[in-house]
Design a protein around this motif. Structure first.
Motif, PDB file in Angstrom:
ATOM      1  N   LEU A  76       0.821  -1.257  -0.040  1.00 27.93           N
ATOM      2  CA  LEU A  76       0.047  -0.034  -0.086  1.00 27.93           C
ATOM      3  C   LEU A  76       0.818   1.189  -0.175  1.00 27.93           C
ATOM      4  O   LEU A  76       1.503   1.416   0.967  1.00 27.93           O
ATOM      5  CB  LEU A  76      -0.982   0.056   1.313  1.00 27.93           C
ATOM      6  N   GLU A  77       0.963   2.006  -0.964  1.00 24.34           N
ATOM      7  CA  GLU A  77       1.397   3.260  -1.146  1.00 24.34           C
ATOM      8  C   GLU A  77       0.588   4.592  -1.219  1.00 24.34           C
ATOM      9  O   GLU A  77       0.039   4.685  -2.336  1.00 24.34           O
ATOM     10  CB  GLU A  77       2.468   2.999  -2.214  1.00 24.34           C
ATOM     11  N   PRO A  78       0.286   5.356  -0.237  1.00 25.33           N
ATOM     12  CA  PRO A  78      -0.560   6.484  -0.562  1.00 25.33           C
ATOM     13  C   PRO A  78       0.078   7.692  -1.046  1.00 25.33           C
ATOM     14  O   PRO A  78      -0.613   8.506  -1.343  1.00 25.33           O
ATOM     15  CB  PRO A  78      -0.657   6.884   1.091  1.00 25.33           C
ATOM     16  N   PHE A  79       1.354   7.417  -1.466  1.00 25.32           N
ATOM     17  CA  PHE A  79       2.137   8.693  -2.126  1.00 25.32           C
ATOM     18  C   PHE A  79       2.982   8.460  -3.135  1.00 25.32           C
ATOM     19  O   PHE A  79       4.118   8.217  -2.993  1.00 25.32           O
ATOM     20  CB  PHE A  79       2.884   9.630  -0.921  1.00 25.32           C
ATOM     21  N   PHE A  80       2.320   7.745  -4.273  1.00 21.06           N
ATOM     22  CA  PHE A  80       3.079   7.101  -5.421  1.00 21.06           C
ATOM     23  C   PHE A  80       3.741   8.192  -6.455  1.00 21.06           C
ATOM     24  O   PHE A  80       3.177   8.682  -7.285  1.00 21.06           O
ATOM     25  CB  PHE A  80       2.067   6.404  -5.966  1.00 21.06           C
ATOM     26  N   GLY A  81       4.760   8.651  -5.943  1.00 21.91           N
ATOM     27  CA  GLY A  81       5.512   9.476  -6.496  1.00 21.91           C
ATOM     28  C   GLY A  81       7.162   9.641  -6.122  1.00 21.91           C
ATOM     29  O   GLY A  81       7.265   8.941  -5.121  1.00 21.91           O
ATOM     30  N   GLY A  82       7.999  10.004  -6.947  1.00 20.18           N
ATOM     31  CA  GLY A  82       9.424  10.175  -6.583  1.00 20.18           C
ATOM     32  C   GLY A  82      10.024   8.769  -6.196  1.00 20.18           C
ATOM     33  O   GLY A  82       9.904   7.695  -6.534  1.00 20.18           O
ATOM     34  N   SER A  83      10.861   8.924  -4.920  1.00 19.79           N
ATOM     35  CA  SER A  83      11.367   7.637  -4.290  1.00 19.79           C
ATOM     36  C   SER A  83      10.288   6.611  -3.935  1.00 19.79           C
ATOM     37  O   SER A  83      10.774   5.409  -3.986  1.00 19.79           O
ATOM     38  CB  SER A  83      12.520   8.128  -3.129  1.00 19.79           C
ATOM     39  N   HIS A  84       9.279   7.035  -3.217  1.00 16.86           N
ATOM     40  CA  HIS A  84       8.209   6.272  -3.106  1.00 16.86           C
ATOM     41  C   HIS A  84       7.934   5.382  -4.147  1.00 16.86           C
ATOM     42  O   HIS A  84       7.574   4.196  -4.030  1.00 16.86           O
ATOM     43  CB  HIS A  84       6.925   7.018  -2.435  1.00 16.86           C
ATOM     44  N   ARG A  85       7.689   5.840  -5.197  1.00 20.98           N
ATOM     45  CA  ARG A  85       7.211   5.182  -6.637  1.00 20.98           C
ATOM     46  C   ARG A  85       8.230   4.441  -6.939  1.00 20.98           C
ATOM     47  O   ARG A  85       8.119   2.891  -7.080  1.00 20.98           O
ATOM     48  CB  ARG A  85       6.766   6.171  -7.734  1.00 20.98           C
ATOM     49  N   ASP A  86       9.630   4.829  -7.045  1.00 27.26           N
ATOM     50  CA  ASP A  86      10.651   4.053  -7.381  1.00 27.26           C
ATOM     51  C   ASP A  86      10.797   2.901  -6.690  1.00 27.26           C
ATOM     52  O   ASP A  86      11.018   1.671  -7.056  1.00 27.26           O
ATOM     53  CB  ASP A  86      12.118   4.675  -7.441  1.00 27.26           C
ATOM     54  N   PHE A  87      10.559   2.829  -5.237  1.00 21.51           N
ATOM     55  CA  PHE A  87      10.967   1.871  -4.467  1.00 21.51           C
ATOM     56  C   PHE A  87       9.765   0.746  -4.672  1.00 21.51           C
ATOM     57  O   PHE A  87      10.058  -0.384  -4.658  1.00 21.51           O
ATOM     58  CB  PHE A  87      10.758   2.305  -3.155  1.00 21.51           C
ATOM     59  N   ALA A  88       8.447   1.149  -4.648  1.00 22.32           N
ATOM     60  CA  ALA A  88       7.543   0.355  -4.571  1.00 22.32           C
ATOM     61  C   ALA A  88       7.416  -0.598  -6.104  1.00 22.32           C
ATOM     62  O   ALA A  88       7.305  -1.796  -6.126  1.00 22.32           O
ATOM     63  CB  ALA A  88       5.981   1.099  -4.779  1.00 22.32           C
ATOM     64  N   LEU A  89       7.715   0.222  -7.028  1.00 21.23           N
ATOM     65  CA  LEU A  89       7.883  -0.519  -8.539  1.00 21.23           C
ATOM     66  C   LEU A  89       9.208  -1.502  -8.583  1.00 21.23           C
ATOM     67  O   LEU A  89       8.955  -2.469  -9.089  1.00 21.23           O
ATOM     68  CB  LEU A  89       8.330   0.581  -9.497  1.00 21.23           C
ATOM     69  N   GLY A  90      10.398  -0.856  -7.955  1.00 23.33           N
ATOM     70  CA  GLY A  90      11.672  -1.514  -7.739  1.00 23.33           C
ATOM     71  C   GLY A  90      11.173  -2.974  -6.937  1.00 23.33           C
ATOM     72  O   GLY A  90      11.541  -4.166  -7.575  1.00 23.33           O
ATOM     73  N   PHE A  91      10.611  -2.861  -5.942  1.00 18.09           N
ATOM     74  CA  PHE A  91      10.349  -4.249  -5.113  1.00 18.09           C
ATOM     75  C   PHE A  91       9.509  -5.182  -5.893  1.00 18.09           C
ATOM     76  O   PHE A  91       9.578  -6.323  -5.983  1.00 18.09           O
ATOM     77  CB  PHE A  91       9.674  -3.641  -3.730  1.00 18.09           C
ATOM     78  N   VAL A 105      -1.206  -1.265  -4.574  1.00 13.35           N
ATOM     79  CA  VAL A 105      -2.285  -0.211  -4.526  1.00 13.35           C
ATOM     80  C   VAL A 105      -1.912   1.068  -4.153  1.00 13.35           C
ATOM     81  O   VAL A 105      -1.181   1.067  -2.996  1.00 13.35           O
ATOM     82  CB  VAL A 105      -3.519  -0.772  -3.632  1.00 13.35           C
ATOM     83  N   THR A 106      -2.184   1.916  -4.907  1.00  8.46           N
ATOM     84  CA  THR A 106      -1.339   3.197  -4.887  1.00  8.46           C
ATOM     85  C   THR A 106      -2.414   4.552  -4.609  1.00  8.46           C
ATOM     86  O   THR A 106      -3.514   4.202  -5.299  1.00  8.46           O
ATOM     87  CB  THR A 106      -0.289   3.522  -5.759  1.00  8.46           C
ATOM     88  N   LEU A 107      -2.126   5.611  -4.261  1.00  7.12           N
ATOM     89  CA  LEU A 107      -2.632   6.955  -4.484  1.00  7.12           C
ATOM     90  C   LEU A 107      -1.505   7.833  -4.881  1.00  7.12           C
ATOM     91  O   LEU A 107      -0.584   7.671  -4.716  1.00  7.12           O
ATOM     92  CB  LEU A 107      -3.290   7.416  -3.203  1.00  7.12           C
ATOM     93  N   PRO A 108      -2.176   8.850  -5.738  1.00 11.57           N
ATOM     94  CA  PRO A 108      -1.088   9.814  -6.487  1.00 11.57           C
ATOM     95  C   PRO A 108      -0.616  10.790  -5.237  1.00 11.57           C
ATOM     96  O   PRO A 108      -1.080  11.076  -4.226  1.00 11.57           O
ATOM     97  CB  PRO A 108      -1.892  10.870  -7.387  1.00 11.57           C
ATOM     98  N   ASP A 109       0.580  11.312  -5.819  1.00 19.13           N
ATOM     99  CA  ASP A 109       1.734  12.008  -4.826  1.00 19.13           C
ATOM    100  C   ASP A 109       1.332  13.272  -4.880  1.00 19.13           C
ATOM    101  O   ASP A 109       1.930  14.058  -5.335  1.00 19.13           O
ATOM    102  CB  ASP A 109       3.180  11.706  -5.360  1.00 19.13           C
ATOM    103  N   ARG A 110       0.179  13.575  -4.422  1.00 25.64           N
ATOM    104  CA  ARG A 110      -0.180  15.147  -3.792  1.00 25.64           C
ATOM    105  C   ARG A 110      -0.972  14.938  -2.366  1.00 25.64           C
ATOM    106  O   ARG A 110      -1.270  14.164  -2.160  1.00 25.64           O
ATOM    107  CB  ARG A 110      -0.927  15.732  -4.959  1.00 25.64           C
ATOM    108  N   PHE A 111      -1.249  16.207  -2.140  1.00 25.79           N
ATOM    109  CA  PHE A 111      -1.908  16.702  -0.722  1.00 25.79           C
ATOM    110  C   PHE A 111      -1.362  15.505   0.392  1.00 25.79           C
ATOM    111  O   PHE A 111      -2.325  14.897   1.019  1.00 25.79           O
ATOM    112  CB  PHE A 111      -3.460  16.380  -0.968  1.00 25.79           C
ATOM    113  N   TRP A 112      -0.240  15.818   0.576  1.00 29.36           N
ATOM    114  CA  TRP A 112       0.727  14.628   1.499  1.00 29.36           C
ATOM    115  C   TRP A 112      -0.043  14.505   2.906  1.00 29.36           C
ATOM    116  O   TRP A 112      -0.285  13.397   3.370  1.00 29.36           O
ATOM    117  CB  TRP A 112       1.940  14.606   1.500  1.00 29.36           C
TER     118      TRP A 112
END
Length: 369
Positions: free
Chosen positions: A14-29, A40-47
């Motif tokens: 579960l990644e609530p902030f799917f952008g930058g290093s969070h995105r890279d990490f989730a996809l890499g794993f 399952v993700t949410l876009p990287d805005r309104f943190w």
């Protein structure tokens, strides 16, 4: 035992902030794990709203948590909300901290929301295992969490900190490069290319970087410049000023969408710099050094940990004056630094996903035992 180890686990990430290093990490794993990963993700805005509301989205969106063997969440989630709302039969949860809201540096206009820092503490406490992306970050989190709890007027839950520490460990985030020998080209020695590949934000301290470049330009020291890194709709004005001031030096200005093109720039780079106020790991630096750039980094944050000890005096700096002096030396005597290229590049190899994913997979497999 052997049966359990060879069993493919079903992992919910579960990644609530799917952008930058969070995105890279989730996809890499997901790409490298030997387990079956549902992302399952949410876009990287309104943190701040993500920290408050992401758990509600996930609980409503995922009909049955019990079909999974383990859940991975990151620091932008209020895990206590998820655990209480999802009900019974939840599998064990691994929480990964990319950053935290206790010590993240604030822009001059911001005030700290302590309840978000407390959300990080209580979520770490609620997780079965907690991972941090560097020793620096783990220690920083524990110290900041202790400080916040000491500010409570009474009934201070100091025992939480001890229990979090007992289940916390450091596993570096994987980087997107292959293991094996890199083909390192000898780059332009006349106008060495300086790489900036960080987010265009306050916490990466672009002012200090451009101040040094100003001073070098006044001394007529030759360099070229690649201003890479993610930028949002609002970014520091200093980048607009730099576009004009360094128009003769800039070869690329702004985020490069294509991974291929980005890697090509890194391979052309001579020097990669950081002036960051905040850095818990430093994927962008590791990627550039792997591609053959000589790093020049502050002697603090996570950098001393990710750079080989014997080279600290060459690649780390103490003050703004030291930064300018070392950067000038690297530009003027760039060919003297070329012998370090291979050593540094091969040292970064152990940060590749291929190598590191084994640690993540084995921590998850512990949940089955």
């Amino acid at each position: 035992n052997f049966m359990i180890e060879s069993q493919t686990m079903k992992i919910l990430f579960l990644e609530p902030f799917f952008g930058g290093s969070h995105r890279d990490f989730a996809l890499g794993f997901k790409a490298h794990s030997c387990h079956d990963v549902t992302l399952v993700t949410l876009p990287d805005r309104f943190w701040k709203w993500r920290m408050r509301g992401a758990a509600l989205y996930f609980v409503n969106h995922i009909k049955d948590f019990s079909v999974f063997d383990a859940i991975i969440v990151t620091d932008m989630l209020d895990l206590t909300d998820l655990l209480s709302l999802a009900g019974k039969d939840l599998p064990p949860v691994l929480m990964y901290f990319h950053e935290n809201q206790l010590s993240y540096p604030l822009a001059p206009t911001q005030r700290r929301d302590f309840h978000l820092g407390f959300t990080n503490i209580i979520s770490a406490f609620a997780a079965d295992r907690v991972l941090f992306n560097s020793k620096f970050h783990l220690n920083d989190f524990m110290e900041s969490a202790s400080r916040l709890i000491k500010q409570m007027p009474d009934f201070k839950p100091g025992w939480m900190i001890r229990q979090i520490r007992e289940k916390a460990e450091v596993v570096y985030p994987g980087c997107q490069f292959a293991t094996g020998l890199m083909n390192l080209k000898k780059n332009n020695i006349i106008k060495p290319l300086i790489i900036w590949n960080h987010r265009w934000e306050y916490d990466k301290n672009p002012e200090a970087f451009f101040d040094a470049l100003d001073a070098l330009k006044e001394k007529n020291i030759s360099f070229s410049l690649a201003l890479l890194g993610e930028k949002y709709d609002i970014f520091p004005d200093i980048f607009k000023q730099a576009k004009e001031k360094f128009k003769d030096e800039i070869l690329v200005y702004g985020y490069v969408e294509s991974r291929n093109e980005y890697e090509t720039w890194l391979k052309k780079g001579a020097i990669v710099v950081s002036c960051a106020i905040q850095e818990n790991f430093g994927i962008s630096i590791v990627e550039a050094v792997r591609s053959g750039c000589i790093p020049l980094l502050p002697d603090r944050l996570s950098y001393p940990e990710i750079m080989p000890g014997p080279l600290h005096s060459k690649v780390l700096y103490q003050t703004a004056q030291d930064f300018l002096k070392k950067l000038e030396d690297m530009l003027v005597n760039y060919k003297d630094y070329l012998p370090l290229q291979k050593q540094l590049s091969s040292d970064m190899e152990h940060f590749s996903w291929e190598t590191l994913v084994k640690q993540y997979d084995s921590i998850l497999e512990d949940f089955l035992l």
